[in-house]
Design a protein around this motif. Structure first.
Motif, PDB file in Angstrom:
ATOM      1  N   ASN A  42       0.588  -1.174   0.069  1.00  0.00           N
ATOM      2  CA  ASN A  42      -0.069   0.047  -0.056  1.00  0.00           C
ATOM      3  C   ASN A  42       0.841   1.447   0.074  1.00  0.00           C
ATOM      4  OD1 ASN A  42      -2.368  -1.198   0.061  1.00  0.00           O
ATOM      5  ND2 ASN A  42      -2.704  -1.011   2.173  1.00  0.00           N
ATOM      6  N   ALA A  43       1.858   1.170   0.917  1.00  0.00           N
ATOM      7  CA  ALA A  43       2.925   2.389   0.851  1.00  0.00           C
ATOM      8  C   ALA A  43       3.376   2.560  -0.483  1.00  0.00           C
ATOM      9  CB  ALA A  43       4.079   2.371   1.950  1.00  0.00           C
ATOM     10  N   ASP A  45       2.216   1.658  -3.329  1.00  0.00           N
ATOM     11  CA  ASP A  45       1.111   2.321  -4.392  1.00  0.00           C
ATOM     12  C   ASP A  45       0.983   3.694  -4.113  1.00  0.00           C
ATOM     13  OD1 ASP A  45       0.909  -0.120  -5.135  1.00  0.00           O
ATOM     14  OD2 ASP A  45      -1.029  -0.496  -4.317  1.00  0.00           O
ATOM     15  N   ALA A  46       1.257   4.226  -2.736  1.00  0.00           N
ATOM     16  CA  ALA A  46       0.835   5.733  -2.625  1.00  0.00           C
ATOM     17  C   ALA A  46       1.928   6.522  -3.123  1.00  0.00           C
ATOM     18  CB  ALA A  46       0.449   5.811  -0.880  1.00  0.00           C
ATOM     19  N   LYS A  49       1.599   6.723  -6.694  1.00  0.00           N
ATOM     20  CA  LYS A  49       0.464   7.531  -7.154  1.00  0.00           C
ATOM     21  C   LYS A  49       1.043   8.997  -7.219  1.00  0.00           C
ATOM     22  CE  LYS A  49      -3.330   4.861  -5.860  1.00  0.00           C
ATOM     23  NZ  LYS A  49      -4.093   4.323  -4.309  1.00  0.00           N
ATOM     24  N   ASP A  84       5.300   6.052   5.139  1.00  0.00           N
ATOM     25  CA  ASP A  84       5.686   6.549   3.879  1.00  0.00           C
ATOM     26  C   ASP A  84       5.456   8.102   3.566  1.00  0.00           C
ATOM     27  OD1 ASP A  84       3.118   7.275   2.514  1.00  0.00           O
ATOM     28  OD2 ASP A  84       2.688   5.052   3.026  1.00  0.00           O
ATOM     29  N   GLY A  88      -0.648  10.157   0.614  1.00  0.00           N
ATOM     30  CA  GLY A  88      -1.292  10.300   1.946  1.00  0.00           C
ATOM     31  C   GLY A  88      -2.905  10.262   1.492  1.00  0.00           C
ATOM     32  N   GLU A  97     -11.989   4.843   2.450  1.00  0.00           N
ATOM     33  CA  GLU A  97     -11.330   3.614   2.028  1.00  0.00           C
ATOM     34  C   GLU A  97     -10.852   2.676   3.243  1.00  0.00           C
ATOM     35  OE1 GLU A  97     -10.127   2.981  -1.008  1.00  0.00           O
ATOM     36  OE2 GLU A  97     -10.732   4.817  -1.839  1.00  0.00           O
ATOM     37  N   LEU A  98     -11.071   3.299   4.451  1.00  0.00           N
ATOM     38  CA  LEU A  98     -10.476   2.367   5.655  1.00  0.00           C
ATOM     39  C   LEU A  98     -11.690   2.089   6.501  1.00  0.00           C
ATOM     40  CD1 LEU A  98      -7.178   3.818   6.778  1.00  0.00           C
ATOM     41  CD2 LEU A  98      -7.844   2.081   5.155  1.00  0.00           C
ATOM     42  N   ALA A 102     -12.706  -2.300  -0.063  1.00  0.00           N
ATOM     43  CA  ALA A 102     -12.456  -1.550  -1.266  1.00  0.00           C
ATOM     44  C   ALA A 102     -12.297  -2.658  -2.582  1.00  0.00           C
ATOM     45  CB  ALA A 102     -11.030  -0.639  -1.261  1.00  0.00           C
ATOM     46  N   ARG A 103     -11.720  -3.548  -2.306  1.00  0.00           N
ATOM     47  CA  ARG A 103     -11.458  -4.684  -3.428  1.00  0.00           C
ATOM     48  C   ARG A 103     -12.513  -5.431  -3.555  1.00  0.00           C
ATOM     49  NH1 ARG A 103      -5.376  -6.450  -2.272  1.00  0.00           N
ATOM     50  NH2 ARG A 103      -6.192  -8.386  -1.239  1.00  0.00           N
ATOM     51  N   VAL A 130      -5.683  -9.747   2.573  1.00  0.00           N
ATOM     52  CA  VAL A 130      -6.764  -8.910   2.497  1.00  0.00           C
ATOM     53  C   VAL A 130      -6.339  -7.460   2.810  1.00  0.00           C
ATOM     54  CG1 VAL A 130      -8.579 -10.285   3.177  1.00  0.00           C
ATOM     55  CG2 VAL A 130      -6.947  -9.391   4.892  1.00  0.00           C
ATOM     56  N   PHE A 132      -4.836  -3.782   3.734  1.00  0.00           N
ATOM     57  CA  PHE A 132      -4.996  -3.085   4.904  1.00  0.00           C
ATOM     58  C   PHE A 132      -5.312  -3.739   6.090  1.00  0.00           C
ATOM     59  CE2 PHE A 132      -6.685  -0.219   8.085  1.00  0.00           C
ATOM     60  CZ  PHE A 132      -5.564   0.574   8.531  1.00  0.00           C
ATOM     61  N   THR A 178       1.756   8.855   4.892  1.00  0.00           N
ATOM     62  CA  THR A 178       1.173   8.076   5.888  1.00  0.00           C
ATOM     63  C   THR A 178       1.857   6.996   6.959  1.00  0.00           C
ATOM     64  OG1 THR A 178      -0.547   7.718   4.243  1.00  0.00           O
ATOM     65  CG2 THR A 178      -0.765   6.211   5.884  1.00  0.00           C
TER      66      THR A 178
HETATM   67  N1  LIG Z   1      -0.231   3.998   3.013  1.00  0.00           N
HETATM   68  C1  LIG Z   1      -1.230   4.278   2.085  1.00  0.00           C
HETATM   69  N2  LIG Z   1      -1.211   5.664   1.674  1.00  0.00           N
HETATM   70  C2  LIG Z   1      -2.346   6.111   1.022  1.00  0.00           C
HETATM   71  N3  LIG Z   1      -3.464   5.457   0.971  1.00  0.00           N
HETATM   72  C3  LIG Z   1      -3.516   4.085   1.515  1.00  0.00           C
HETATM   73  C4  LIG Z   1      -2.402   3.462   2.127  1.00  0.00           C
HETATM   74  N4  LIG Z   1      -2.783   2.388   2.867  1.00  0.00           N
HETATM   75  C5  LIG Z   1      -4.386   2.259   2.288  1.00  0.00           C
HETATM   76  N5  LIG Z   1      -4.536   3.118   1.565  1.00  0.00           N
HETATM   77  C6  LIG Z   1      -5.706   3.410   0.794  1.00  0.00           C
HETATM   78  O1  LIG Z   1      -6.629   2.565   1.452  1.00  0.00           O
HETATM   79  C7  LIG Z   1      -7.429   1.781   0.252  1.00  0.00           C
HETATM   80  C8  LIG Z   1      -7.480   0.189   0.805  1.00  0.00           C
HETATM   81  O2  LIG Z   1      -6.421  -0.469   0.952  1.00  0.00           O
HETATM   82  P1  LIG Z   1      -6.166  -2.071   1.014  1.00  0.00           P
HETATM   83  O3  LIG Z   1      -5.076  -2.351   1.123  1.00  0.00           O
HETATM   84  O4  LIG Z   1      -7.535  -2.573   1.825  1.00  0.00           O
HETATM   85  O5  LIG Z   1      -6.763  -2.232  -0.544  1.00  0.00           O
HETATM   86  P2  LIG Z   1      -6.260  -1.882  -2.051  1.00  0.00           P
HETATM   87  O6  LIG Z   1      -4.826  -1.619  -1.622  1.00  0.00           O
HETATM   88  O7  LIG Z   1      -6.762  -1.023  -2.565  1.00  0.00           O
HETATM   89  O8  LIG Z   1      -5.981  -3.271  -2.830  1.00  0.00           O
HETATM   90  P3  LIG Z   1      -5.064  -3.651  -3.854  1.00  0.00           P
HETATM   91  O9  LIG Z   1      -4.012  -4.145  -2.570  1.00  0.00           O
HETATM   92  O10 LIG Z   1      -5.589  -4.706  -4.466  1.00  0.00           O
HETATM   93  O11 LIG Z   1      -4.659  -2.508  -4.578  1.00  0.00           O
HETATM   94  C9  LIG Z   1      -6.375   1.622  -0.824  1.00  0.00           C
HETATM   95  O12 LIG Z   1      -6.715   1.630  -2.027  1.00  0.00           O
HETATM   96  C10 LIG Z   1      -5.805   3.037  -0.430  1.00  0.00           C
HETATM   97  O13 LIG Z   1      -6.831   4.038  -1.142  1.00  0.00           O
END
Ligand SMILES: Nc1ncnc2c1ncn2[C@@H]1O[C@H](COP(=O)(O)OP(=O)(O)OP(=O)(O)O)[C@@H](O)[C@H]1O
Length: 633
Positions: A42-43, A45-46, A49, A84, A88, A97-98, A102-103, A130, A132, A178
């Motif tokens: 997740n970190a 990905d952020a 982005k 990370d 944010g 999101e939390l 989401a998925r 699963v 977060f 975050t």
């Molecule tokens: N470290 C983070 N920084 C920014 N946003 C976050 C972070 N962790 C979680 N999120 C947000 O929370 C959402 C839910 O996270 P979760 O891990 O449950 O699923 P996901 O990451 O969307 O799924 P996938 O792993 O399939 O991409 C993320 O899509 C994102 O928008």
């Protein structure tokens, strides 16, 4: 960080999320170390982005481009923080999101766990992940402190014990990004251990492209302490390296990181293209259907990087949908970095890329078939249907795809396969077409009367046992290398050189067949045939009508008006039963048994075709009448 004006509010998780959290905290404990992989992902990905957004809005960077993910174990507080400097989240984003799932895959996963009694299968969660929420496998409380990119210092603090509610409150946070703070459970303090964290990062997250760091304090002889950041992952953009420098273990580890698969791939396709198109690609063919397909259809496409910046994941335009089992990365040097998402939907460079990547995947499959046949068969058994789908959709690669298909046939032993090429090579000289029969199982097909004359002439017939996909792709493949494909259950298809019905036979049977026609309004025509050597009767489709299987399929799917198109009933004039019948007819054309016998012949042909007789009770009654008569003699 100081609380600001916006009050703390308490909210409830959505029902489905409560169920998931209950499952996580109560029953699913094996493999719990995967929480780290999920949070690091997740970190990462952020960070990707914000790297992408900052291409068009540089101010978002706030002069902070030292991309990193930091692990902070704190033994005194019993917390592990994953921090990370990515995009944010705002207050709304956090709540959205939390607070929900989401998925889409997680929802489906949850459904299937409920159905299957998850308690018996705790390993599932480790296979699927699963996101977060896996944090609650190791923490009894999770605090998220986050602040979106931009100039304002206003951030938000989210907190929950995973029991049903969470709180959010506004705070000030200096640095963008975050922090996920895990208050570790008493039995999870091993995740404070630096050695454990190091080896988990290496195991699960070594190829994450951003630096994963942890503070390392060293003490000099004079007692002074210095703290420096230790880098925990190798960060190798493995696709940019030379093929001969990457080990099989590295490829496998990378595959597991980017896919939901827990097995090693069947084949690695690593391409460095130069010249008119410049790109690097690393693609993987799975060994079999990954576990996650049970909950979620794989998304087509690859991760698209442009000069090492992740632009889109997945980018659908780079591979056709039927190759959705391929996982991987493509890094293009031809596309501009500030490319818009609209352009990524359709663009000549992407079209060229798709053609090139598709060619490489098909070559990879061919190599797998030639070099590691057993592995190919395993792959094919699970995912070969997608290649058939390709024949219907990818006109340009039809021939190549046809060469990748495997078939069972009348002549192959059960469990062995044949390609089109092998079939054609083995064709006797007097055979000019490729014959096939579609049905539900090999066992049923093998006993089919349609095969009799083909067998008698030594012609092989392909047996296709996946009607849904087979009836879909076959009309798109009328021939293979100049040889026409013909279904043996169609009225106009015969084994070349079949004996023909003589004029004498025709005139002898004509009147009886006419009578049959009036007795059996459900058939279009009743005629003689020499297509059978052992059976008495069969039904064939009119060349212009839909094949029987396709028709049944459409009925099952609720299409069509419920009436099946009329078939042609063919009788074998050499069969003792048919001969006996014509003799009875010649003795007494008004014998009431003629009707019973006509129905019996028709019903047995319906059964041989793989369909159900319309009136099973009537059929049983007719058989019993015969039994009663015969048993007395
Ligand atoms: N470290 C983070 N920084 C920014 N946003 C976050 C972070 N962790 C979680 N999120 C947000 O929370 C959402 C839910 O996270 P979760 O891990 O449950 O699923 P996901 O990451 O969307 O799924 P996938 O792993 O399939 O991409 C993320 O899509 C994102 O928008």
């Amino acid at each position: 960080m100081t609380p600001t004006t916006e009050a703390r509010e308490t909210r409830e998780f959505k029902t489905e999320l409560k169920q998931l959290l209950h499952l996580i905290t109560h029953s699913l404990y094996s493999n719990r170390e995967i929480f780290l992989r999920e949070l690091i992902s997740n970190a990462s990905d952020a960070i990707n982005k914000i790297k992408f957004d900052s291409l068009s809005h540089e101010e978002l960077l706030e002069n902070n481009k030292d991309w990193k993910i930091k692990l902070i174990p704190n033994s005194d507080a019993k917390t592990l923080t994953i921090s990370d400097n990515g995009l944010g989240m705002s207050r709304e984003t956090v709540i959205q999101e939390l607070g929900t799932i989401a998925r889409s895959g997680t929802k489906a996963f949850l459904e299937s766990l409920k159905q299957k009694q998850a308690d018996g299968q705790p390993e599932l969660i480790g296979q699927f992940g699963v996101g977060f929420y896996s944090a609650f496998m190791v923490a009894d409380k999770v605090t998220v402190v986050t602040r979106p990119a931009g100039t304002s210092k206003e951030g938000v603090r989210w907190e929950s014990d995973g029991q049903g509610e969470f709180t959010v409150e506004s705070i000030e946070k200096d640095a963008r990004g975050t922090d996920v703070i895990l208050h570790l459970k008493d039995d999870a303090t091993e995740f404070l251990d630096r050695h454990t964290l190091r080896s988990l990062v290496r195991k699960f997250s070594d190829f994450v492209e951003h630096s994963i760091v942890m503070d390392e304090t060293t003490k000099a002889e004079d007692g002074t302490e210095t703290t420096s950041e230790e880098s925990l992952n190798s960060r190798k953009a493995i696709w940019l390296r030379n093929r001969n420098e990457v080990t099989a273990d590295e490829y496998n580890a990378f595959y597991r990181q980017i896919s939901d698969d827990t097995q090693d791939p069947a084949r690695v396709i690593h391409v460095a293209a130069e010249g008119s198109q410049e790109f690097k690609a690393l693609m993987f063919i799975p060994a079999r259907k990954p576990y996650s397909y049970r909950w979620e259809e794989p998304k087509p496409g690859l991760k698209l990087y442009i000069q090492r910046v992740l632009i889109m994941d997945p980018c659908e335009a780079v591979l056709p949908p039927y190759l959705r089992f391929v996982r991987g990365v493509v890094d293009s040097s031809d596309l501009p970095l500030n490319v818009s998402r609209e352009i990524l939907q359709s663009n000549p460079i992407l079209d060229g890329l798709q053609k090139n990547l598709t060619r490489n995947v098909l070559q990879g499959l061919e190599a797998l078939r030639n070099l590691e046949y057993d592995k190919y068969v395993t792959f094919y058994n699970d995912l070969g249907g997608m290649l058939k789908e390709g024949i219907a959709r990818d006109w340009n690669n039809k021939e190549k795809l046809a060469d990748l298909l495997l078939f069972q046939s009348v002549k192959t032993p059960a469990g062995s396969y044949l390609t089109f090429k092998q079939y054609v090579e083995a064709m006797p000289e007097n055979q000019s077409e490729i014959y096939y029969l579609v049905g539900d199982s090999r066992e049923v097909l093998e006993r089919s009367p349609y095969l009799e004359s083909f067998k008698a002439r030594g012609f092989d017939v392909l047996l296709l046992t996946d009607p849904v996909i087979d009836e879909y792709f076959l009309p798109n493949l009328p021939e293979y290398k100049g040889k026409k494909l013909k279904p043996v259950d169609r009225g106009d298809v015969h084994a070349d050189g079949d004996q023909t019905v003589t004029d004498e036979e025709k005139s002898r049977f004509a009147a009886m067949l006419q009578r049959f026609q009036t007795l059996l309004p459900e058939v279009k025509e009743v005629r003689l045939t020499k297509r059978m050597t052992e059976s008495a009767a069969c039904l064939v489709a009119d060349p212009s009508a839909m094949p029987a299987h396709l028709e049944r399929l459409m009925q099952q799917m609720g299409q069509g008006d419920g009436t099946l198109s009329k078939r042609i009933l063919e009788l074998n004039p050499n069969h003792p039963a048919v001969l006996a019948l014509v003799e009875r007819w010649e003795r007494a054309t008004d014998d009431p048994r003629i009707e019973i016998y006509a129905r019996l012949l028709y019903d047995q042909a319906v059964i041989a075709e793989g369909s159900k007789p319309k009136d099973p009770a009537g059929l049983a009654q007719r058989i019993n009448e015969l039994l009663a008569r015969d048993a007395r003699n």
